[in-house]
Design a protein around this motif. Structure first.
Motif, PDB file in Angstrom:
ATOM      1  N   HIS A   5      -6.743  -8.362 -46.639  1.00 35.17           N
ATOM      2  CA  HIS A   5      -5.564  -7.212 -46.763  1.00 35.17           C
ATOM      3  C   HIS A   5      -4.824  -7.848 -47.896  1.00 35.17           C
ATOM      4  O   HIS A   5      -3.515  -8.331 -47.329  1.00 35.17           O
ATOM      5  CB  HIS A   5      -5.151  -8.099 -45.364  1.00 35.17           C
ATOM      6  CG  HIS A   5      -5.038  -9.820 -44.965  1.00 35.17           C
ATOM      7  ND1 HIS A   5      -5.832 -11.246 -44.869  1.00 35.17           N
ATOM      8  CD2 HIS A   5      -4.202 -10.413 -45.781  1.00 35.17           C
ATOM      9  CE1 HIS A   5      -6.127 -11.607 -44.823  1.00 35.17           C
ATOM     10  NE2 HIS A   5      -4.402 -12.063 -44.965  1.00 35.17           N
ATOM     11  N   VAL A  55     -18.925  -6.610 -39.274  1.00 37.33           N
ATOM     12  CA  VAL A  55     -17.602  -6.348 -38.665  1.00 37.33           C
ATOM     13  C   VAL A  55     -16.980  -5.746 -39.688  1.00 37.33           C
ATOM     14  O   VAL A  55     -17.884  -4.895 -40.329  1.00 37.33           O
ATOM     15  CB  VAL A  55     -16.488  -7.808 -39.730  1.00 37.33           C
ATOM     16  CG1 VAL A  55     -15.366  -7.573 -39.592  1.00 37.33           C
ATOM     17  CG2 VAL A  55     -16.648  -8.922 -38.984  1.00 37.33           C
ATOM     18  N   GLU A  56     -16.102  -4.364 -39.759  1.00 35.81           N
ATOM     19  CA  GLU A  56     -15.551  -3.091 -39.711  1.00 35.81           C
ATOM     20  C   GLU A  56     -16.028  -3.571 -41.766  1.00 35.81           C
ATOM     21  O   GLU A  56     -15.105  -4.748 -42.325  1.00 35.81           O
ATOM     22  CB  GLU A  56     -14.890  -2.420 -39.948  1.00 35.81           C
ATOM     23  CG  GLU A  56     -13.836  -1.781 -40.461  1.00 35.81           C
ATOM     24  CD  GLU A  56     -12.914  -1.144 -39.826  1.00 35.81           C
ATOM     25  OE1 GLU A  56     -12.315   0.021 -40.226  1.00 35.81           O
ATOM     26  OE2 GLU A  56     -11.692  -1.975 -39.217  1.00 35.81           O
ATOM     27  N   ASP A  96      -9.518   1.264 -50.032  1.00 38.40           N
ATOM     28  CA  ASP A  96      -8.866   1.659 -49.132  1.00 38.40           C
ATOM     29  C   ASP A  96      -7.036   2.384 -48.240  1.00 38.40           C
ATOM     30  O   ASP A  96      -7.021   2.967 -49.665  1.00 38.40           O
ATOM     31  CB  ASP A  96      -7.886   0.285 -48.364  1.00 38.40           C
ATOM     32  CG  ASP A  96      -8.321  -0.324 -47.483  1.00 38.40           C
ATOM     33  OD1 ASP A  96      -8.676   0.599 -46.706  1.00 38.40           O
ATOM     34  OD2 ASP A  96      -8.046  -1.682 -47.000  1.00 38.40           O
ATOM     35  N   ASN A 107      -9.304 -15.808 -43.304  1.00 42.15           N
ATOM     36  CA  ASN A 107     -10.734 -15.710 -43.182  1.00 42.15           C
ATOM     37  C   ASN A 107     -11.647 -15.976 -42.227  1.00 42.15           C
ATOM     38  O   ASN A 107     -12.762 -15.473 -42.246  1.00 42.15           O
ATOM     39  CB  ASN A 107     -11.007 -14.721 -44.202  1.00 42.15           C
ATOM     40  CG  ASN A 107     -10.153 -13.918 -44.850  1.00 42.15           C
ATOM     41  OD1 ASN A 107     -10.325 -12.963 -45.703  1.00 42.15           O
ATOM     42  ND2 ASN A 107      -9.449 -12.984 -43.849  1.00 42.15           N
ATOM     43  N   THR A 109      -3.282  -3.376 -46.547  1.00 36.42           N
ATOM     44  CA  THR A 109      -3.812  -2.812 -46.026  1.00 36.42           C
ATOM     45  C   THR A 109      -4.799  -3.578 -45.750  1.00 36.42           C
ATOM     46  O   THR A 109      -4.734  -5.227 -45.816  1.00 36.42           O
ATOM     47  CB  THR A 109      -4.596  -2.323 -47.012  1.00 36.42           C
ATOM     48  OG1 THR A 109      -5.203  -3.038 -48.035  1.00 36.42           O
ATOM     49  CG2 THR A 109      -3.560  -1.323 -48.526  1.00 36.42           C
ATOM     50  N   TYR A 110      -5.919  -2.898 -45.110  1.00 33.24           N
ATOM     51  CA  TYR A 110      -6.430  -4.048 -44.227  1.00 33.24           C
ATOM     52  C   TYR A 110      -8.100  -4.268 -44.058  1.00 33.24           C
ATOM     53  O   TYR A 110      -9.001  -4.448 -43.303  1.00 33.24           O
ATOM     54  CB  TYR A 110      -6.471  -3.704 -42.349  1.00 33.24           C
ATOM     55  CG  TYR A 110      -4.578  -3.466 -42.372  1.00 33.24           C
ATOM     56  CD1 TYR A 110      -4.336  -4.388 -41.992  1.00 33.24           C
ATOM     57  CD2 TYR A 110      -3.797  -1.973 -42.340  1.00 33.24           C
ATOM     58  CE1 TYR A 110      -2.746  -5.018 -41.877  1.00 33.24           C
ATOM     59  CE2 TYR A 110      -2.576  -2.285 -41.838  1.00 33.24           C
ATOM     60  CZ  TYR A 110      -1.796  -3.927 -41.650  1.00 33.24           C
ATOM     61  OH  TYR A 110      -0.399  -4.045 -41.623  1.00 33.24           O
ATOM     62  N   ASN A 111      -8.747  -3.218 -45.227  1.00 31.18           N
ATOM     63  CA  ASN A 111      -9.926  -3.123 -45.331  1.00 31.18           C
ATOM     64  C   ASN A 111     -10.166  -3.229 -47.070  1.00 31.18           C
ATOM     65  O   ASN A 111     -10.968  -2.374 -47.334  1.00 31.18           O
ATOM     66  CB  ASN A 111     -10.735  -1.988 -44.452  1.00 31.18           C
ATOM     67  CG  ASN A 111     -10.584  -2.121 -43.680  1.00 31.18           C
ATOM     68  OD1 ASN A 111      -9.130  -1.270 -42.718  1.00 31.18           O
ATOM     69  ND2 ASN A 111     -11.504  -2.225 -42.751  1.00 31.18           N
ATOM     70  N   ASN A 147     -13.474  -5.322 -44.093  1.00 33.42           N
ATOM     71  CA  ASN A 147     -12.282  -5.949 -43.455  1.00 33.42           C
ATOM     72  C   ASN A 147     -12.991  -7.616 -43.405  1.00 33.42           C
ATOM     73  O   ASN A 147     -13.882  -7.646 -42.968  1.00 33.42           O
ATOM     74  CB  ASN A 147     -12.442  -5.413 -41.728  1.00 33.42           C
ATOM     75  CG  ASN A 147     -11.495  -6.355 -40.973  1.00 33.42           C
ATOM     76  OD1 ASN A 147     -11.469  -7.713 -40.542  1.00 33.42           O
ATOM     77  ND2 ASN A 147     -10.329  -5.811 -40.903  1.00 33.42           N
ATOM     78  N   PRO A 148     -12.114  -9.000 -43.782  1.00 34.22           N
ATOM     79  CA  PRO A 148     -10.966  -8.247 -42.961  1.00 34.22           C
ATOM     80  C   PRO A 148     -10.075  -8.527 -44.304  1.00 34.22           C
ATOM     81  O   PRO A 148      -8.879  -9.674 -44.281  1.00 34.22           O
ATOM     82  CB  PRO A 148     -10.769 -10.275 -42.027  1.00 34.22           C
ATOM     83  CG  PRO A 148     -12.061 -11.223 -42.879  1.00 34.22           C
ATOM     84  CD  PRO A 148     -12.486 -10.041 -43.534  1.00 34.22           C
TER      85      PRO A 148
END
Length: 340
Positions: free
Chosen positions: A80, A73-74, A114, A59, A106-108, A77-78
């Motif tokens: 995981h 950034v979304e 999530d 990260n 998972t990515y968020n 995220n990041p």
């Protein structure tokens, strides 16, 4: 009488309109926690009410800022490295039900909830009920260990003794290897000793390290060397520590630029240089399952090395610890309210 885990931890399902919280990196060095509409799983997805997430060194570039990132950034995220309880499942999901405790990809995951594909998840057994369990880094460690092909009686150097390096020390010792741990911080060398390292060497002087390893191995150097720093100098040092026809396993995160390498030494000694990073999600899932088995067999014990916990609202402090690595810091977890 023990109440089953599913009943005991059955969550209250959120309303469609309920909000959830997620950390958002708004710009380099700046994080806000925002409330958003709670995500709904698709037909072949599950939603996880996250107990927490590990904080990964990968990260650092997005936290510090690089030209190729866009901000904000979304949300989430990041992150995981999440784990938690399934609180909603899609209509076509099979094999997973509401109330099961899971970890996986998972990515968020810097959030309270999530979304994940069921094939990317692993159910956590009862013996881990009271433990934080960021599955992805443990699966990563198992995959690197598998690619390292470590055998009883070999001498293995671990270059870089952060969380990943410490896990690899434990795993190498479980195979009967002699482990030489090399790291910059005295605290990490002490942690390496507690993880089972036979010898520790400060990562300060390039040639002194080489001479010390040469002495410890009777001029043969090491059958296996695992580089776990992500930096150019330790990677070249690792080449010099690898013996003839040995294997150099690159476990460090090398995604912030080019590297100049001593290919002459690689060639002269006939070294196999292996990138141990996986990209197939199923490999990570398999690695997580193997990590659970290794913990149950007392071959792996990550829990003493989760040294710091933070709330979502403390993400900036968590990232500062990750980059500055104060004494005592090894691995940070983000823990959501109501969990430990």
């Amino acid at each position: 009488m023990r109440i089953s885990r599913t009943v005991q931890q059955m969550p209250v399902l959120p309303n469609e309109s309920e909000k959830y919280k997620a950390a958002v990196i708004e710009q380099p060095g700046k994080v806000a926690v925002e409330k958003r509409e709670i995500p709904q799983p698709g037909k072949n997805e599950v939603r996880i009410k996250l107990h927490g997430s590990g904080v990964c060194a990968s990260n650092i570039p997005v936290w510090e800022g690089r030209d190729w990132f866009s901000y904000p950034v979304e949300e989430g995220n990041p992150g995981h490295e999440g784990w938690g309880i399934i609180d909603a499942v899609g209509d076509e999901v099979k094999g997973f039900t509401v109330g099961e405790r899971v970890t996986g990809l998972t990515y968020n995951a810097y959030a309270t909830h999530d979304i994940a594909k069921p094939e990317n998840l692993v159910k956590l057994p009862d013996f881990l009920d009271d433990k934080p369990f960021p599955g992805e880094p443990l699966g990563c460690a198992m995959n690197i260990f598998s690619r390292s092909d470590i055998k009883n009686g070999q001498t293995v150097a671990i270059v870089g003794c952060g969380f990943l390096g410490l896990m690899l020390i434990q795993l190498a010792k479980s195979q009967g290897a002699k482990v030489i741990a090399i790291s910059r911080r005295q605290f990490s060398l002490d942690a390496a000793k507690s993880a089972g390292a036979d010898e520790t060497i400060p990562m300060d002087d390039h040639f002194k390290i080489i001479e010390k390893v040469k002495e410890l191995t009777e001029n043969k150097f090491c059958e296996r060397v695992i580089e776990a720093t992500g930096k150019e100098w330790p990677l070249n040092l690792s080449i010099e520590l690898t013996g003839e026809r040995g294997k150099l396993i690159v476990a460090g995160f090398h995604q912030d630029g080019m590297r100049n390498l001593n290919v002459q030494m690689l060639n002269w000694r006939g070294i196999d240089m292996i990138s141990a990073h996986e990209r197939d999600p199923q490999k990570y899932v398999d690695g997580i399952k193997e990590a659970i088995a290794a913990i149950q067999k007392n071959e792996l014990d990550p829990f003493p090395f989760f040294t710091h916990t933070f709330k979502l609202s403390e993400m900036e402090n968590a990232f500062r610890h990750l980059t500055q690595r104060p004494d005592g810091f090894i691995k940070a977890l983000i823990i959501n309210p109501g969990h430990s």
